[in-house]
Scaffold this active site. Sequence first.
Site, short mmCIF file in Angstrom:
data_model
loop_
_atom_site.label_atom_id
_atom_site.label_comp_id
_atom_site.label_asym_id
_atom_site.label_seq_id
_atom_site.Cartn_x
_atom_site.Cartn_y
_atom_site.Cartn_z
N GLY B 135 0.90 -1.15 0.02
CA GLY B 135 0.03 0.09 -0.07
C GLY B 135 0.96 1.16 -0.12
O GLY B 135 1.03 1.77 0.94
N SER B 137 1.27 3.65 -3.32
CA SER B 137 0.59 4.63 -4.16
C SER B 137 -0.87 5.04 -3.70
O SER B 137 -1.43 4.13 -3.12
CB SER B 137 0.53 4.04 -5.63
OG SER B 137 1.81 3.40 -5.86
N SER B 169 -1.41 -4.55 -6.18
CA SER B 169 -1.32 -5.69 -6.84
C SER B 169 -1.95 -6.79 -5.85
O SER B 169 -1.46 -7.09 -4.64
CB SER B 169 0.01 -6.08 -7.34
OG SER B 169 0.13 -4.95 -8.16
N GLU B 254 14.70 -4.72 -4.39
CA GLU B 254 13.73 -5.32 -5.26
C GLU B 254 13.78 -4.83 -6.61
O GLU B 254 13.29 -5.33 -7.68
CB GLU B 254 12.13 -5.29 -4.85
CG GLU B 254 11.69 -3.65 -4.83
CD GLU B 254 10.83 -3.52 -6.00
OE1 GLU B 254 10.98 -4.20 -7.12
OE2 GLU B 254 10.14 -2.59 -5.73
C1 LIG Z 1 1.17 -3.27 -13.01
C2 LIG Z 1 1.37 -2.24 -11.80
C3 LIG Z 1 1.27 -2.76 -10.47
C4 LIG Z 1 1.37 -1.93 -9.37
N1 LIG Z 1 1.38 -2.28 -8.08
C5 LIG Z 1 1.56 -1.53 -7.11
C6 LIG Z 1 1.38 -2.25 -5.87
O1 LIG Z 1 1.38 -3.28 -5.62
N2 LIG Z 1 1.52 -1.08 -4.76
C7 LIG Z 1 1.64 0.36 -5.16
O2 LIG Z 1 1.65 0.87 -4.12
N3 LIG Z 1 1.67 0.61 -6.34
C8 LIG Z 1 1.79 -0.30 -7.19
N4 LIG Z 1 1.62 0.27 -8.62
C9 LIG Z 1 1.62 1.75 -8.62
C10 LIG Z 1 3.30 2.23 -9.33
O3 LIG Z 1 4.07 2.11 -8.17
C11 LIG Z 1 2.89 3.66 -9.86
O4 LIG Z 1 2.43 3.30 -11.06
C12 LIG Z 1 4.48 4.43 -10.18
O5 LIG Z 1 4.87 4.70 -9.12
C13 LIG Z 1 4.07 5.67 -10.91
O6 LIG Z 1 3.08 6.51 -10.20
P1 LIG Z 1 1.99 6.81 -11.31
O7 LIG Z 1 1.45 5.72 -11.92
O8 LIG Z 1 1.12 7.67 -10.36
O9 LIG Z 1 2.49 8.03 -12.29
P2 LIG Z 1 3.20 9.44 -12.33
O10 LIG Z 1 3.95 9.61 -11.05
O11 LIG Z 1 1.81 10.25 -12.38
O12 LIG Z 1 3.95 9.50 -13.54
C14 LIG Z 1 3.23 9.65 -14.92
C15 LIG Z 1 4.78 9.94 -15.75
O13 LIG Z 1 5.16 10.98 -15.37
C16 LIG Z 1 6.62 10.55 -15.14
N5 LIG Z 1 7.06 11.66 -13.98
C17 LIG Z 1 6.57 11.74 -12.95
N6 LIG Z 1 7.41 12.34 -12.18
C18 LIG Z 1 8.32 12.63 -13.29
C19 LIG Z 1 9.75 13.49 -12.70
N7 LIG Z 1 9.73 14.02 -11.44
N8 LIG Z 1 10.53 13.68 -13.65
C20 LIG Z 1 10.38 13.04 -14.87
N9 LIG Z 1 9.21 12.41 -15.19
C21 LIG Z 1 8.01 12.21 -14.08
C22 LIG Z 1 6.68 9.32 -14.75
O14 LIG Z 1 7.78 8.65 -15.02
C23 LIG Z 1 5.43 8.70 -15.69
O15 LIG Z 1 6.14 8.55 -17.01
C24 LIG Z 1 1.63 -0.49 -9.79
C25 LIG Z 1 1.58 0.02 -11.26
C26 LIG Z 1 1.53 -0.89 -12.24
C27 LIG Z 1 1.27 -0.37 -13.32
#
Ligand SMILES: Cc1cc2nc3c(=O)[nH]c(=O)nc-3n(C[C@H](O)[C@H](O)[C@H](O)COP(=O)(O)OP(=O)(O)OC[C@H]3O[C@@H](n4cnc5c(N)ncnc54)[C@H](O)[C@@H]3O)c2cc1C
Lengths: 362, 387
Positions: B135, B137, B169, B254
């Site tokens: 937990g 995001s 997940s 990891e």
């Molecule tokens: C299949 C899958 C499983 C997941 N499982 C889990 C889980 O079990 N538990 C959990 O907590 N989360 C989980 N996640 C979430 C995952 O950790 C987040 O998707 C990830 O941290 C990115 O956050 P966001 O999706 O909000 O993207 P955002 O942070 O909104 O980013 C969107 C885009 O902007 C870019 N960006 C953001 N900030 C910057 C910056 N400072 N400079 C340059 N580019 C930037 C990112 O690289 C990305 O390309 C999962 C995600 C996926 C896809």
Amino acid sequence: MEQTDQLILDTAQRLFADHCGADVVNAAESGVAPVRLLTALLEAGLPLAWVPENAGGVGGSLALGFNLIRQSAGFALAAPLAETLVANRVLAESGLEVAESWTVLVFDGGVLPMLAGGKISGLVESAPMHAGVTRLVVPVSDQGAIRIATFAPDDVEIDYRESLAGESRAQVQLSESVPLALSSAVDGMSEHGLMQFCALVRACQIAGAMEKMNELTVAYVKERQQFGRALGKFQAIQHKVADIAGESALANAAVEQAARELSEHSRPFSGSADTLLSIATAKVVASEAAGTVSRLAHQCHGAMGFSYEYPLQQYSRRIWSWREEYGSEFYWSERIGLAVADELKHSAPGQNDGRVWDIVSR
Amino acid sequence: MSETIRFNFPAPVIDDSVDRLRKEVRAFLQAEIRNGGFQPVTDCWCSGIDPAFSRKLGQRGWLGVTWPKEYGGQELSALHRYVITEELLVAGAPVHAHWIADRQSGPLILATGTEEMKRTLLPRIAAGECFVALGLSEPESGSDLASVRTRAHKVEDGWELTGTKLWSSGAQICQYMTVLARTSERDDKKRHEGLTQFLVPLDSPGVSVRGIRDMSGVEHFNESHFENVFVPEDAVLGAVGAGWKQITSELALERSGPERLLSTFVVLEKAFLQAVATMSGHQAAVMGGMLARTRALRAMSLGVAALLEQGQYPEVEASLVKDLGTRFEQDIIERLREFWPIQLKQSFGDELHYLLADSLLRQPSFTLRGGTNEVLKGIIARGMGLR
Ligand SMILES: Cc1cc2nc3c(=O)[nH]c(=O)nc-3n(C[C@H](O)[C@H](O)[C@H](O)COP(=O)(O)OP(=O)(O)OC[C@H]3O[C@@H](n4cnc5c(N)ncnc54)[C@H](O)[C@@H]3O)c2cc1C
């Protein structure tokens, strides 16, 4: 690493740093021989580093030689050290006397056949060369075995060329030439083996040069300011630098693994199927990285990197040549693909599940 | 950072016991496939959920292998765990249920949990009977994880949590979630402080978990609400306020595992088998090139494992592995398209086509999950002194 090995690497590092600055490299390309560098290398006995002690050498391990070559490439060394190390090692393997001074292996992937009476004819399209060589080492094939012949430069026709980086290369024509010395069949040496060995040498050089390019780039983007801050503060630049580091690190990992494997092999020139995968991997990954790293490093440097005076170009031009020599990434990729396919074809039907992984993870 | 930037990847020490274990796992998986125990899937560590299969692995002693025996482990080395996970990945085995708990939550509990937690939970995790979700995001916090809004208030004998976690997940089948929450007011100058990790039973009153369908059609990640959820004092993992430090070291470790380069290897394997009979030089070059990169990435990933065993903290190297490896997992599918166009979702019984299509539909996630590649590049740049 053994103590002798570390000692040799330390000595080399000092010599390279003292005598092979960027100005020396540029001057050498314009025809000013780096006399102090060449003399210092010979005096320190570095060209003999890879020759066993009982053959009059320093007795460094195989791993040492590959490390030394990688290190020398990080200085764009204006001397045929890698070439001489390889040629001397081949001489030692064949039981012939090692050369006193600079020497090269006249080999570009294929060996010439030996004629009756021990004479040799044929053309080597693109052999490494150097104005200062005193011996040419030529592998020849005789009834399926490899023998080693040596010649004085005057005994053959040498048509001088330059690599993209101005390193000496040549077309070498032999016309019923009579060797100075001719070994008997060398046990455990094959055309494939020589090719693998030379490919790994080039992969090591590429890896060494890319480390230097990474270093130059990081230093430059920290120093150079635009829009009121260092270039390295811009994320677009940071990501390019991270990509350079990644490709360079990947090449390192592959080269180190291949060097380890070859060093542990009892017959490093045999072209064994055991070492094919690792060496091919090293050359594929290093050659691929050469394109990516030079593109990104130049982009980060702006016009400065395009200037002759700034050293980056000595490395990018070298790796562009080295990636083609002894098999490009395309060549070695195909070799891997075909070798793996071949293994699969020969295993019993139904026994192929997971076989590709089995081979890759071996 | 020193002046010379050189990344070295030492050889891991692979002794006979590691090799034997690999062969054992391999033989077990082949038998399972033959007996219809599972159907190989791509990206199996995220897409293949099968608690019964996880239990089978637990029964064989292949989960939590590095943990102390008193907590259900085998006291084997990290390398033993490494080869088990490799074999599971390349076989396309349905391992998602236990993956996070085995990789991450178990070691976290071992390092920061109470004795009671270790005694009761670790043996169940190792048995493949207890699963844990992450937990981290939230709707408003992704890459900028320090901005999480889930709050934990101190109450008598414990804490009360309120907030929403997103994308967790496998949470729908998990008994627990490690929840990152704010335990003191946010201070913009010290934004990484005041965060704490809690181990929350998902059957606690006030918790609701809702599955979210992903673009490949699978409901594998979840949205979880926490409405004044009470947890006792000892649900705190580690120290109150030290959550940030804990998760960053957790994440660093990891990053370089085999699941960051082998998620789609099962497809490459099947493609190779299909191509063997008619392989042209060009196809051999394209596919051989991919094997070369797999091998090089593996040397790098194993090198990081060896550095970790030596007690080093190779954060940059681990990030390099993940950045290169995850992009490569995507490249495999893009390049195989040359020989096997991916047009239809249904495969009419052709396993390879099904795997390709499924990989394509899942591949956008490879470079996002566990910290995006842009974030990784930021870590690398910082390691090289640019930030
Ligand atoms: C299949 C899958 C499983 C997941 N499982 C889990 C889980 O079990 N538990 C959990 O907590 N989360 C989980 N996640 C979430 C995952 O950790 C987040 O998707 C990830 O941290 C990115 O956050 P966001 O999706 O909000 O993207 P955002 O942070 O909104 O980013 C969107 C885009 O902007 C870019 N960006 C953001 N900030 C910057 C910056 N400072 N400079 C340059 N580019 C930037 C990112 O690289 C990305 O390309 C999962 C995600 C996926 C896809």
